[in-house]
Enzyme design. Structure first.
Site, short mmCIF file in Angstrom:
data_model
loop_
_atom_site.label_atom_id
_atom_site.label_comp_id
_atom_site.label_asym_id
_atom_site.label_seq_id
_atom_site.Cartn_x
_atom_site.Cartn_y
_atom_site.Cartn_z
N ALA A 116 0.85 -1.19 0.00
CA ALA A 116 0.00 0.00 0.00
C ALA A 116 0.88 1.23 0.00
O ALA A 116 1.94 1.25 0.63
CB ALA A 116 -0.93 0.01 1.21
N PHE A 119 -1.11 3.86 4.64
CA PHE A 119 -1.80 2.96 5.57
C PHE A 119 -2.81 3.68 6.46
O PHE A 119 -3.27 3.10 7.44
CB PHE A 119 -0.77 2.22 6.44
CG PHE A 119 -0.06 1.12 5.70
CD1 PHE A 119 -0.54 -0.18 5.72
CD2 PHE A 119 1.08 1.38 4.95
CE1 PHE A 119 0.10 -1.20 5.02
CE2 PHE A 119 1.73 0.37 4.26
CZ PHE A 119 1.23 -0.91 4.29
N HIS A 148 5.29 16.77 0.66
CA HIS A 148 6.00 15.95 1.65
C HIS A 148 7.27 16.66 2.10
O HIS A 148 7.66 17.69 1.54
CB HIS A 148 6.36 14.57 1.07
CG HIS A 148 5.19 13.65 0.94
ND1 HIS A 148 4.35 13.65 -0.15
CD2 HIS A 148 4.70 12.70 1.78
CE1 HIS A 148 3.40 12.75 0.01
NE2 HIS A 148 3.59 12.14 1.17
N LYS A 152 11.96 13.13 1.19
CA LYS A 152 11.25 12.12 0.39
C LYS A 152 11.80 12.15 -1.04
O LYS A 152 11.85 13.20 -1.68
CB LYS A 152 9.75 12.38 0.39
CG LYS A 152 8.96 11.29 -0.33
CD LYS A 152 7.48 11.42 -0.10
CE LYS A 152 6.68 10.33 -0.81
NZ LYS A 152 7.05 8.97 -0.36
#
Length: 244
Positions: A116, A119, A148, A152
């Protein structure tokens, strides 16, 4: 009393890995038996959990499920280990190649797997709303803006691509924009626009613990299940102990 589900945490030195380890320490029914990071650890045992470098992965003790928040470079070795051990895999690693996704599909014939991009329960609801909006608004522009923290690496984010796939499945043609700034945990805006009108669907995460808690929740429920590829909605729903 049933024995605890034995968990291996892969990507233990990252932000998500650290959150998983911290929350797992207070989770009934779960026991972290190994933590794996990219490089050899300076300390072999921390808080009663043995640590391993990626090159030492094969020496990890028996486990029932692996929770993976790492990088694509380390994914193949973990997937192969889970297959050899017959252990379940819960992965939130983004940026996987087509070959890695194909390998995950193939592994699902032998072990239970769940990948995924996010979550949190809130994002699962957002995905459903995006699909419904796209179906009801044919011809409208669809734009997805994700924000973000500066560390990242992948862009667009995995969550943005998942939301885009939900829109595309209903006929929309999503466009993406990415922002990397400060310590933003994760924000996703899906915007539908036409002449004189605009609809915005937004999810903002203020604490990455919601993702770690969600991963632990589904890991506890995935271990021991029949081999196949599972979806987040099957294991993280209204009865979950986490919230977004």
């Amino acid at each position: 009393m049933s024995p605890p589900v034995r968990v291996l945490v892969h990507g233990a030195s990252g932000r998500m890995g650290q959150a998983v380890l911290r929350l797992a320490a207070s989770c009934d029914g779960l026991a972290v038996v190994a933590a794996v990071s990219g490089s050899a650890p300076r300390q072999r045992v921390i808080g009663g959990v043995p640590y391993f470098g990626a090159a030492e992965l094969g020496g990890a003790p028996p486990f029932d499920v692996a929770i993976d928040f790492s990088l694509p470079a380390g994914f193949d070795a973990l997937l192969a280990l889970c297959e050899r051990r017959g252990a379940a895999l819960v992965s939130g690693t983004t940026g996987l190649s087509e070959a890695q996704n194909a390998a995950l599909d193939a592994a699902a014939g032998r072990i239970p797997v769940l990948w995924a991009s996010n979550f949190s329960l809130g994002v699962a609801v957002l995905q459903d709303l995006v699909a419904r909006a796209a179906a009801m608004l044919p011809g409208w522009d669809c734009d997805i803006v994700e924000s973000h923290h500066t560390r990242k690496l992948d862009a667009p984010s995995g969550t943005a691509l998942t939301l885009g796939a939900a829109a595309q499945g209903q006929g929309a043609s999503p466009r993406y924009a990415s922002i990397r700034a400060g310590d933003i945990v994760g924000e996703h805006l899906v915007q539908f626009t036409t002449r004189g009108e605009r609809i915005e669907l937004v999810h903002r995460a203020g604490d990455r613990d919601i993702f770690a808690a969600g991963a632990l929740h589904v890991a506890a429920r995935l271990a021991g299940r029949a081999p196949r590829r599972y979806g987040i909605a099957e294991l993280l729903g209204a009865g979950a102990t986490t919230s977004a």
